[in-house]
Structure formats: structure tokens, C-alpha cells
Design a protein around this motif. Structure first.
Motif, PDB file in Angstrom:
ATOM      1  N   UNK A  24      -7.710  10.126  -2.018  1.00 55.44           N
ATOM      2  CA  UNK A  24      -6.675   9.102  -1.878  1.00 55.44           C
ATOM      3  C   UNK A  24      -5.289   9.701  -2.046  1.00 55.44           C
ATOM      4  N   UNK A  25      -5.131  10.610  -3.013  1.00 59.25           N
ATOM      5  CA  UNK A  25      -3.829  11.262  -3.187  1.00 59.25           C
ATOM      6  C   UNK A  25      -3.433  12.076  -1.971  1.00 59.25           C
ATOM      7  N   UNK A  26      -4.397  12.797  -1.365  1.00 58.15           N
ATOM      8  CA  UNK A  26      -4.084  13.556  -0.154  1.00 58.15           C
ATOM      9  C   UNK A  26      -3.703  12.666   1.007  1.00 58.15           C
ATOM     10  N   UNK A  30      -0.180  12.682   3.104  1.00 54.74           N
ATOM     11  CA  UNK A  30      -0.173  12.795   4.562  1.00 54.74           C
ATOM     12  C   UNK A  30       0.562  11.618   5.193  1.00 54.74           C
ATOM     13  N   UNK A  31       0.304  10.403   4.685  1.00 56.12           N
ATOM     14  CA  UNK A  31       0.986   9.228   5.207  1.00 56.12           C
ATOM     15  C   UNK A  31       2.484   9.315   4.952  1.00 56.12           C
ATOM     16  N   UNK A  32       2.849   9.876   3.805  1.00 52.63           N
ATOM     17  CA  UNK A  32       4.269  10.040   3.494  1.00 52.63           C
ATOM     18  C   UNK A  32       4.930  11.019   4.459  1.00 52.63           C
ATOM     19  N   UNK A  67       9.246   2.783   5.076  1.00 52.91           N
ATOM     20  CA  UNK A  67       8.999   1.737   4.081  1.00 52.91           C
ATOM     21  C   UNK A  67       7.516   1.657   3.716  1.00 52.91           C
ATOM     22  N   UNK A  68       6.641   1.759   4.706  1.00 61.39           N
ATOM     23  CA  UNK A  68       5.209   1.727   4.421  1.00 61.39           C
ATOM     24  C   UNK A  68       4.776   2.963   3.643  1.00 61.39           C
ATOM     25  N   UNK A  69       5.384   4.111   3.926  1.00 56.21           N
ATOM     26  CA  UNK A  69       5.060   5.328   3.177  1.00 56.21           C
ATOM     27  C   UNK A  69       5.478   5.198   1.719  1.00 56.21           C
ATOM     28  N   UNK A  70       6.665   4.656   1.473  1.00 60.60           N
ATOM     29  CA  UNK A  70       7.113   4.454   0.096  1.00 60.60           C
ATOM     30  C   UNK A  70       6.234   3.441  -0.630  1.00 60.60           C
TER      31      UNK A  70
END
Length: 319
Positions: A24-26, A30-32, A67-70
Motif C-alpha cells: 500500500x505504501x508503494x 507511485x500514485x503521488x 489533489x487525489x495524490x495528496x
């Protein structure tokens, strides 16, 4: 191990379970990277048309990925720690967000739990359970980790349930729920080594000092934490709702103009732009106009739900 638990029995007689989900952290990292790495030129291509609606649509599209990444960075917690203490008469859940930016702490009195329920929906595939601790006065508290799915039957899930049930000295009951009601059946009994550990804890851990309360049929129930969202999530949902509302406005203007002028212009990523005239191709004009009206209704409904959720903070409206 990328996903799993670490069990600790402290010298004070407390049970501490550390759950970690590095996958989940990875995914959050990646999404960020994707959210902030999308080229702005690809998002601002719609500004070349010069239309106010297209410019506003492109501006909202530029804001959505960051915004979704944050939101993912702020709300998802790859690490969580559950501490159960007879000595302090407390249950504590700590959720630590990625990079240690934020930590959520939830505490409630342990008391003397009368039941542990592993609640599973019958129609869910896969069947994911949530463990609830029920107190004598009818209150309920969720003990399940938020970063790890409790799948009944798996060795990791049974080990987690055995540790909690052995420490609390309460049997776990599996409750399968559906629309009609709930049926309960007990989970397999604990192994011998867990029963011996529970007996050891019972001898060396003093009983908690609690005030007995009368059991009432209308005792307050715990609310599902998934029914409400935080301020940051509401802001992102509002941004997405505005994006869909502007998209619906542009489509509604196109359909309304076509109904009055008899000329419908349809744009596609692969097919490009095409114009359908009522005088030349009435069937194609009617079909594409009908699909345009359906798109306005569907997108408008989703936009309205997003704006409602952002305004109230409630995912499921009260019945």
C-alpha cells in the motif's frame, strides 16, 4: 514480508499487534509520482479552443491528479498498531500515515467484553471480515486493522483472531449478514498453545476496574467510520463534482444547440470531430443526440452525488 503482522507481549502484560502493508505504501508513492508527473501541456490542450467552458474544464483537470495524490498520501495508513491492555483497561489503535506526516490515535475503555464478532457479508466476494468487540452495555468497537484485509480461513487471519481472542479470553463468533438478517456460527476453537497463553495472562493480569452499567435494549451502537469522510476528502470530492458539473454543462450546451440548429458536433479521442446534420443524416443525428441526453443525465447525477457528499460529509444518506 511485505504484508503481515508482528505480535508482541510486553513485560507489563499488554498485547501489541503491529500491522504493516508495504505494498500500500508503494502504491501511494507511485500514485503521488503520477499525480504530480503528468505534463501540464497534455492537460491544457483544451485551452486552445478559446471557450470559457473548455478553459475551466482544463483547469479543473489540472487540479484533480495532484489533489487525489495528496488525499492518498494524507488518508492511507500503511502502518497500524493495536494495543490491548488489561492493566490500563484501554484499547488503542494507532494509524501512521506514509512518511510519518500524520498519526491517528483512537482509544476506548476495554471493560469486560462479552463477545467478539467476526462479521462477514454473505454476498461479498471475497469475504472480508471485520472484528467487533461488544461490551455488556451494548456498545461496539471495531478492532480490525484498516490496512489489512481479514479474510476468514487464511492462516494470517486465524493467527490474528487467535491472538486477540486468547488475550481477551472471549471466543470469536462468525456472523454472516445479508439483507434478511444475520446467522452466527462459532469459529474453530483456539489451539492448545493459545489456551495456555490465555490462562497465563488470566493469572498474571489483574482484572480491570470498570463500573457496571445496566444493559438496555436501546444502547448506543458504534457508527461505521466508512459512512463519513474528512475535510480533505470532501474537498477532493467537491473538486471532482465541479469537474463533472462543468463537463455536463459543456455537453448540455452542445445538445441544446443541436436541437435548435439541427447540427450536432461530436468529438472523440480516436475518431476526431464529426458533424451530424438533421437534413443529411436524420437517423445518425437522432441517435447521437439521444446518447448526448443520456450522458448529461448520468454525469449530472454523479456530479450531484459528489457535491452532496462534499457538502454533508456523509457517504450514505440517512434513510
Amino acid at each position: 514480508m511485505l504484508i503481515g503482522h508482528r505480535y508482541e507481549h510486553t513485560p507489563d502484560g499488554d498485547l501489541r499487534i503491529r500491522s504493516h502493508n508495504h505494498v500500500l505504501g508503494g502504491m501511494v508513492l507511485m500514485f503521488l509520482a503520477i499525480g504530480f508527473g503528468i505534463p501540464a501541456a497534455a492537460l491544457t490542450a483544451g485551452m486552445k479552443a478559446g471557450s470559457l467552458v473548455n478553459t475551466l474544464l482544463a483547469g479543473l483537470a489540472m487540479l484533480l491528479p495532484p489533489a487525489m495524490s495528496l488525499l492518498a498520501l494524507w488518508s492511507l495508513a500503511p502502518r497500524e498498531t493495536l494495543t490491548v491492555s488489561w492493566r490500563n483497561n484501554v484499547v488503542e489503535r494507532r494509524r501512521r500515515m506514509l512518511l510519518g506526516l500524520r498519526e491517528q490515535v483512537e482509544q476506548f475503555a476495554l471493560g469486560r467484553p462479552v463477545a467478539l464478532e467476526l462479521r462477514v457479508r454473505k454476498d461479498a466476494r471475497p469475504a472480508i471480515g471485520t472484528l467487533w468487540m461488544i461490551l455488556p452495555d451494548g456498545r461496539e468497537h471495531c478492532l480490525s486493522p484498516g490496512n489489512f484485509a481479514l479474510l476468514p480461513g487464511r492462516a494470517s487471519t486465524e493467527r490474528w483472531l487467535g491472538e486477540v481472542a486468547g488475550y481477551l479470553q472471549v471466543a470469536v463468533t462468525r456472523v454472516e449478514r445479508d439483507a434478511a438478517g444475520a446467522d452466527a456460527r462459532p469459529v474453530a476453537p483456539l489451539p492448545a498453545w493459545r489456551r495456555r497463553a490465555a490462562a497465563f495472562n488470566a493469572v498474571h493480569a489483574p482484572p480491570p476496574r470498570v463500573v457496571r452499567k445496566a444493559s438496555t435494549p436501546n444502547a448506543p451502537k458504534a457508527t461505521d467510520p466508512n459512512d463519513r469522510i474528512g475535510l480533505l476528502a470532501r474537498a477532493v470530492v467537491a473538486l471532482f463534482g465541479l469537474f463533472l458539473a462543468v463537463l455536463e454543462l459543456s455537453q448540455a450546451l452542445a445538445v441544446g444547440t443541436a436541437l435548435f440548429t439541427g447540427r450536432l458536433r461530436v468529438s472523440g479521442f480516436r475518431t476526431g470531430s464529426h458533424s451530424y446534420l438533421w437534413d443529411e443524416r436524420p437517423m445518425a443525428f437522432s441517435v447521437h443526440t439521444l446518447f448526448g441526453v443520456i450522458e448529461v443525465l448520468v454525469v449530472g447525477y454523479i456530479a450531484w452525488q459528489c457535491l452532496r457528499i462534499s457538502a454533508t460529509g456523509v457517504i450514505k444518506p440517512p434513510k
